[in-house]
Design a protein around this motif. Structure first.
Motif, PDB file in Angstrom:
ATOM      1  N   LEU A 297       0.884  -1.189  -0.012  1.00 30.45           N
ATOM      2  CA  LEU A 297       0.042   0.075  -0.013  1.00 30.45           C
ATOM      3  C   LEU A 297       0.955   1.386   0.038  1.00 30.45           C
ATOM      4  O   LEU A 297       1.890   1.147   0.870  1.00 30.45           O
ATOM      5  CB  LEU A 297      -0.877  -0.003   1.371  1.00 30.45           C
ATOM      6  N   PRO A 298       0.467   2.415  -0.660  1.00 34.11           N
ATOM      7  CA  PRO A 298       1.198   3.436  -0.630  1.00 34.11           C
ATOM      8  C   PRO A 298       1.123   4.173   0.802  1.00 34.11           C
ATOM      9  O   PRO A 298      -0.215   4.128   1.267  1.00 34.11           O
ATOM     10  CB  PRO A 298       0.638   4.327  -1.511  1.00 34.11           C
ATOM     11  N   ILE A 299       2.047   4.779   1.256  1.00 37.13           N
ATOM     12  CA  ILE A 299       2.005   5.425   2.545  1.00 37.13           C
ATOM     13  C   ILE A 299       2.342   7.083   2.363  1.00 37.13           C
ATOM     14  O   ILE A 299       2.111   7.575   3.367  1.00 37.13           O
ATOM     15  CB  ILE A 299       2.670   4.749   3.774  1.00 37.13           C
ATOM     16  N   SER A 300       3.016   7.224   1.190  1.00 40.46           N
ATOM     17  CA  SER A 300       3.365   8.788   1.018  1.00 40.46           C
ATOM     18  C   SER A 300       3.534   8.917  -0.495  1.00 40.46           C
ATOM     19  O   SER A 300       3.425   8.026  -1.336  1.00 40.46           O
ATOM     20  CB  SER A 300       4.615   9.302   1.792  1.00 40.46           C
ATOM     21  N   ALA A 301       4.189  10.243  -0.868  1.00 38.37           N
ATOM     22  CA  ALA A 301       4.342  10.366  -2.145  1.00 38.37           C
ATOM     23  C   ALA A 301       5.478   9.758  -2.724  1.00 38.37           C
ATOM     24  O   ALA A 301       5.801   9.605  -3.998  1.00 38.37           O
ATOM     25  CB  ALA A 301       4.254  11.811  -2.500  1.00 38.37           C
ATOM     26  N   SER A 302       6.241   9.345  -1.739  1.00 37.89           N
ATOM     27  CA  SER A 302       7.408   8.532  -1.958  1.00 37.89           C
ATOM     28  C   SER A 302       7.643   7.152  -1.685  1.00 37.89           C
ATOM     29  O   SER A 302       8.759   6.442  -2.066  1.00 37.89           O
ATOM     30  CB  SER A 302       8.892   9.422  -1.647  1.00 37.89           C
ATOM     31  N   GLN A 303       6.854   6.608  -0.832  1.00 38.15           N
ATOM     32  CA  GLN A 303       7.145   5.149  -0.067  1.00 38.15           C
ATOM     33  C   GLN A 303       5.728   4.590  -0.050  1.00 38.15           C
ATOM     34  O   GLN A 303       4.707   4.943  -0.168  1.00 38.15           O
ATOM     35  CB  GLN A 303       7.746   5.565   1.357  1.00 38.15           C
ATOM     36  N   PHE A 304       6.142   3.154  -0.026  1.00 38.08           N
ATOM     37  CA  PHE A 304       5.181   2.118   0.086  1.00 38.08           C
ATOM     38  C   PHE A 304       5.329   1.153   0.806  1.00 38.08           C
ATOM     39  O   PHE A 304       6.552   0.948   1.154  1.00 38.08           O
ATOM     40  CB  PHE A 304       4.465   1.837  -1.291  1.00 38.08           C
ATOM     41  N   GLN A 305       4.448   0.318   1.618  1.00 34.19           N
ATOM     42  CA  GLN A 305       4.645  -0.722   2.575  1.00 34.19           C
ATOM     43  C   GLN A 305       4.337  -1.971   2.220  1.00 34.19           C
ATOM     44  O   GLN A 305       3.238  -2.020   1.733  1.00 34.19           O
ATOM     45  CB  GLN A 305       4.146  -0.371   4.049  1.00 34.19           C
ATOM     46  N   ILE A 306       5.134  -3.187   2.260  1.00 37.68           N
ATOM     47  CA  ILE A 306       4.838  -4.417   1.849  1.00 37.68           C
ATOM     48  C   ILE A 306       4.463  -4.883   3.277  1.00 37.68           C
ATOM     49  O   ILE A 306       4.684  -4.848   4.179  1.00 37.68           O
ATOM     50  CB  ILE A 306       6.077  -5.031   1.244  1.00 37.68           C
ATOM     51  N   TRP A 307       3.361  -5.893   2.712  1.00 40.70           N
ATOM     52  CA  TRP A 307       2.950  -6.769   3.865  1.00 40.70           C
ATOM     53  C   TRP A 307       2.398  -8.091   3.750  1.00 40.70           C
ATOM     54  O   TRP A 307       2.529  -8.653   2.560  1.00 40.70           O
ATOM     55  CB  TRP A 307       1.502  -5.751   4.583  1.00 40.70           C
ATOM     56  N   GLY A 308       2.045  -8.920   4.735  1.00 39.35           N
ATOM     57  CA  GLY A 308       1.719 -10.190   4.477  1.00 39.35           C
ATOM     58  C   GLY A 308       2.953 -11.062   4.166  1.00 39.35           C
ATOM     59  O   GLY A 308       2.597 -12.030   3.665  1.00 39.35           O
ATOM     60  N   LYS A 309       4.060 -10.919   4.681  1.00 39.11           N
ATOM     61  CA  LYS A 309       5.260 -11.779   4.324  1.00 39.11           C
ATOM     62  C   LYS A 309       5.146 -12.807   4.935  1.00 39.11           C
ATOM     63  O   LYS A 309       4.879 -13.041   6.182  1.00 39.11           O
ATOM     64  CB  LYS A 309       6.485 -11.057   4.490  1.00 39.11           C
ATOM     65  N   GLU A 310       5.542 -14.109   4.516  1.00 36.93           N
ATOM     66  CA  GLU A 310       5.663 -15.269   5.247  1.00 36.93           C
ATOM     67  C   GLU A 310       6.868 -16.280   4.554  1.00 36.93           C
ATOM     68  O   GLU A 310       7.220 -16.096   3.429  1.00 36.93           O
ATOM     69  CB  GLU A 310       4.446 -16.172   5.183  1.00 36.93           C
ATOM     70  N   ILE A 311       7.459 -17.211   5.193  1.00 31.98           N
ATOM     71  CA  ILE A 311       8.373 -18.180   4.792  1.00 31.98           C
ATOM     72  C   ILE A 311       7.633 -19.395   4.485  1.00 31.98           C
ATOM     73  O   ILE A 311       7.117 -19.988   5.439  1.00 31.98           O
ATOM     74  CB  ILE A 311       9.578 -18.563   5.852  1.00 31.98           C
ATOM     75  N   ASN A 312       7.497 -19.883   3.246  1.00 35.36           N
ATOM     76  CA  ASN A 312       6.820 -21.291   3.001  1.00 35.36           C
ATOM     77  C   ASN A 312       7.723 -22.388   2.666  1.00 35.36           C
ATOM     78  O   ASN A 312       7.420 -23.245   2.111  1.00 35.36           O
ATOM     79  CB  ASN A 312       5.653 -21.174   1.937  1.00 35.36           C
ATOM     80  N   ARG A 313       9.020 -22.018   2.656  1.00 33.55           N
ATOM     81  CA  ARG A 313      10.334 -23.135   2.361  1.00 33.55           C
ATOM     82  C   ARG A 313      11.357 -22.804   3.133  1.00 33.55           C
ATOM     83  O   ARG A 313      11.726 -21.586   3.197  1.00 33.55           O
ATOM     84  CB  ARG A 313      10.603 -23.229   0.706  1.00 33.55           C
ATOM     85  N   SER A 314      11.906 -23.472   3.805  1.00 35.84           N
ATOM     86  CA  SER A 314      13.054 -23.496   4.785  1.00 35.84           C
ATOM     87  C   SER A 314      14.277 -23.071   4.134  1.00 35.84           C
ATOM     88  O   SER A 314      14.424 -23.514   2.894  1.00 35.84           O
ATOM     89  CB  SER A 314      13.188 -24.673   5.682  1.00 35.84           C
ATOM     90  N   GLY A 315      15.263 -22.550   4.572  1.00 34.02           N
ATOM     91  CA  GLY A 315      16.462 -22.177   3.811  1.00 34.02           C
ATOM     92  C   GLY A 315      16.397 -20.856   3.168  1.00 34.02           C
ATOM     93  O   GLY A 315      17.376 -20.376   2.588  1.00 34.02           O
ATOM     94  N   TYR A 316      15.148 -20.092   3.169  1.00 30.48           N
ATOM     95  CA  TYR A 316      15.095 -18.758   2.587  1.00 30.48           C
ATOM     96  C   TYR A 316      14.830 -17.615   3.467  1.00 30.48           C
ATOM     97  O   TYR A 316      13.844 -17.966   4.139  1.00 30.48           O
ATOM     98  CB  TYR A 316      14.482 -19.004   1.199  1.00 30.48           C
ATOM     99  N   SER A 317      15.869 -16.760   3.705  1.00 39.20           N
ATOM    100  CA  SER A 317      15.404 -15.586   4.535  1.00 39.20           C
ATOM    101  C   SER A 317      15.050 -14.424   3.730  1.00 39.20           C
ATOM    102  O   SER A 317      14.766 -13.373   4.480  1.00 39.20           O
ATOM    103  CB  SER A 317      16.533 -15.354   5.548  1.00 39.20           C
ATOM    104  N   THR A 318      15.227 -14.394   2.409  1.00 40.12           N
ATOM    105  CA  THR A 318      14.884 -12.959   1.607  1.00 40.12           C
ATOM    106  C   THR A 318      14.027 -13.251   0.495  1.00 40.12           C
ATOM    107  O   THR A 318      13.727 -14.442   0.222  1.00 40.12           O
ATOM    108  CB  THR A 318      16.521 -12.357   1.122  1.00 40.12           C
ATOM    109  N   GLY A 319      13.546 -12.146   0.038  1.00 34.26           N
ATOM    110  CA  GLY A 319      12.932 -12.381  -1.248  1.00 34.26           C
ATOM    111  C   GLY A 319      12.897 -11.177  -2.140  1.00 34.26           C
ATOM    112  O   GLY A 319      13.261 -10.305  -1.768  1.00 34.26           O
ATOM    113  N   PHE A 320      12.221 -11.133  -3.167  1.00 38.47           N
ATOM    114  CA  PHE A 320      12.427  -9.986  -4.237  1.00 38.47           C
ATOM    115  C   PHE A 320      11.173 -10.062  -4.971  1.00 38.47           C
ATOM    116  O   PHE A 320      10.383 -10.993  -5.171  1.00 38.47           O
ATOM    117  CB  PHE A 320      13.405  -9.936  -5.080  1.00 38.47           C
ATOM    118  N   GLY A 321      10.716  -8.913  -5.804  1.00 40.37           N
ATOM    119  CA  GLY A 321       9.593  -8.605  -6.592  1.00 40.37           C
ATOM    120  C   GLY A 321       9.808  -7.363  -7.390  1.00 40.37           C
ATOM    121  O   GLY A 321      10.895  -6.650  -7.356  1.00 40.37           O
ATOM    122  N   THR A 322       8.819  -7.068  -8.279  1.00 42.03           N
ATOM    123  CA  THR A 322       8.777  -5.773  -8.826  1.00 42.03           C
ATOM    124  C   THR A 322       7.514  -5.065  -8.380  1.00 42.03           C
ATOM    125  O   THR A 322       6.485  -5.714  -8.203  1.00 42.03           O
ATOM    126  CB  THR A 322       8.890  -6.082 -10.294  1.00 42.03           C
TER     127      THR A 322
END
Length: 328
Positions: A297-322
């Protein structure tokens, strides 16, 4: 003194007209011609036959002609006939009209005219027109008795019939009152059937080319006045390259950017550029192999917040997207 020519009702013909019942008709079955036995003929009401008949044929047309403004109150019976090219070898000086029972109802004289035969070296159709003045009531009682095996139409008659048919057709075409009483159900059924058939066609019924599809798709974008600012591509943790762009179309600004995130807690991401007025919406696609983000969701004219993150496979601690950012 010049000789006069014309037609008149015979006594028998006048009597027949008087005896026609209300709503009934007197049929004209034949036109007869004669040569007068070699002399001019003076027609008379008492005549019951021609002086010397040489040919008879079915009438081509029987019309009632109103005098209109020129001769108000007068009505003429007009009978047309044709002597075909193969008949001839005689003179025509008299003619008559026969009722269906053979009664001579009208008789007249005719200017001397020779009807040749083909073996004489000259052949022609002879067109005859007999005109008789009648009372309006009598004219309505006369009809044509046609033998289709022998009748021939004159050019004038055909022309009148064509004009009449065209007039009726024009009137019919211009009739907006549903002259065939076609129902809405019938129209709907025919239209829906054609529409369903067209929709089901998978063989490109409009012959649209790939170039036309491409042109139409590209034209959806108002490319005139569009500005694109390219930022350096981003490389994901698995080596995939992602573009970063800012697109300006008039006052609308679209940003396409890469982002990464950790597996724990919410994160705030910064746009490539601050929107002059506001960030309106954020759409994201998640590319992480094991950690997934569900929305932003956008929170300002320059920033947005991502939400609802979860780990569904072990061994991964980061993710990425567009992210696709829209604002103005």
């Amino acid at each position: 003194m010049s000789e006069k020519f014309g037609m008149l009702l015979t006594d028998a013909g006048r009597l027949k007209l008087l005896r026609v019942p209300l709503g009934g008709t007197l049929g004209i079955s034949h036109v007869v011609v004669g040569d007068g036995s070699g002399a001019a003929v003076l027609p008379a009401p008492h005549m019951e036959a021609l002086v010397h008949e040489v040919y008879r044929t079915a009438p081509a047309a029987v019309d009632v002609v109103d005098g209109g403004e020129i001769a108000s109150g007068k009505v003429w019976l007009q009978v047309e006939a044709v002597i075909p090219v193969e008949a001839g070898g005689f003179w025509v000086r008299e003619l008559g009209l026969l009722a269906a029972d053979g009664t001579l109802v009208a008789v007249g004289n005719y200017p001397d005219s020779y009807k040749p035969t083909l073996d004489s070296g000259i052949g022609k159709d002879m067109y005859l027109k007999a005109i008789i003045e009648l009372a309006s009531a009598d004219a309505e009682k006369v009809e044509l008795v046609v033998d289709p095996s022998v009748v021939l139409a004159t050019r004038e008659f055909v022309g009148r019939e064509v004009d009449r048919a065209l007039a009726e057709m024009t009137e019919h075409i211009g009739n907006k009152g549903n002259p065939h009483a076609v129902s809405c159900t019938q129209i709907g059924a025919a239209t829906q059937s054609a529409l369903d058939s067209h929709k089901a066609a998978k063989n490109n019924p409009h012959s649209v080319t790939a170039e036309q599809i491409g042109a139409a798709t590209w034209n959806l974008l108002p490319t005139e006045g569009m500005e694109v600012t390219d930022y350096p591509d981003s490389i994901s943790s698995i080596g995939t390259s992602f573009p970063n762009k800012v697109i300006r179309i008039g006052g609308l600004i679209i940003q396409l950017m890469f982002f990464s995130y950790a597996a724990n807690g919410g994160e705030i991401k910064t746009a490539l550029e601050e929107f002059p007025n506001a960030m309106l919406n954020v759409q994201i696609t998640d590319g992480g192999p094991g950690v997934h983000v569900w929305g932003a969701l956008p929170i300002s004219a320059s920033q947005f917040q991502i939400w609802g993150k979860e780990i569904n496979r072990s061994g991964y601690s980061t993710g990425f997207g567009t992210a696709l950012l829209i604002g103005y």
